[in-house]
Design an enzyme around this catalytic site. Structure first.
Site, PDB file in Angstrom:
ATOM      1  N   HIS A   1      71.960  32.044  32.086  1.00  0.00           N
ATOM      2  CA  HIS A   1      72.466  32.302  30.739  1.00  0.00           C
ATOM      3  C   HIS A   1      71.330  32.124  29.742  1.00  0.00           C
ATOM      4  O   HIS A   1      70.381  31.370  29.988  1.00  0.00           O
ATOM      5  CB  HIS A   1      73.593  31.331  30.395  1.00  0.00           C
TER       6      HIS A   1
ATOM      7  N   GLU B   1      71.136  30.442  27.031  1.00  0.00           N
ATOM      8  CA  GLU B   1      70.925  29.055  26.620  1.00  0.00           C
ATOM      9  C   GLU B   1      70.125  28.281  27.660  1.00  0.00           C
ATOM     10  O   GLU B   1      69.174  27.570  27.319  1.00  0.00           O
ATOM     11  CB  GLU B   1      72.272  28.337  26.422  1.00  0.00           C
TER      12      GLU B   1
END
Length: 156
Positions: free
Chosen positions: A60, A62
């Site tokens: 992801h 993040e």
């Protein structure tokens, strides 16, 4: 200019950088999410979703931005950092934010299916965790949401 107005301008500027990364994800046929890690108004890490291209469910935006930032500062703790991300983080990403001791997360659009900040869970506000992350939501939410809608409309 008030301090809050100055912070809002800073938040918008870094969220715009995250949106540019989200657009790169869309061009790569990944879900358009971008993330930027900032300390003292300097970017120390950034990335976009790469789960499909990396064949990695943990890739992801993040997580990748946090990995990049941690390597940049040679420390798994990212104290006093802010993560800017175009979409509300999921539970896995919230776990990474807590483990990295990120001070603040700023996100654009809510994720009603898997969002773990306010939508489905409130992982960052859990009183049982040792670290707490300050949250600012809705920064450039319309732009973030539009990018996601456009991406999914093209895929259907």
């Amino acid at each position: 200019m008030t301090q809050s107005t100055q912070q809002e301008k800073i938040d918008i500027a870094f969220m715009r950088q995250a949106l540019v990364l989200a657009e790169k994800a869309a061009q790569a046929k990944e879900v358009p999410v971008g993330a930027v890690v900032v300390v003292n108004n300097s970017v120390i890490g950034e990335s976009y979703n790469q789960t499909i291209s990396a064949c990695d469910p943990s890739a992801h935006a993040e997580v990748l931005a946090l990995r990049h930032a941690a390597k940049q500062v040679s420390n798994h703790r990212l104290l006093e950092s802010t993560l800017y991300v175009t979409l509300e983080p999921c539970l896995m990403c919230c776990g990474c934010l807590l483990h990295a001791r990120v001070a603040r997360v700023v996100y654009g659009a809510r994720e009603p299916r898997t969002g773990a900040v306010v939508s489905v869970n409130e992982a960052l506000a859990d009183p049982a965790v040792m670290h707490h992350v300050s949250v600012t939501e809705g920064v450039l939410a319309d732009e973030s949401q539009a990018l996601l809608k456009q991406f999914f409309k093209q895929r259907r």
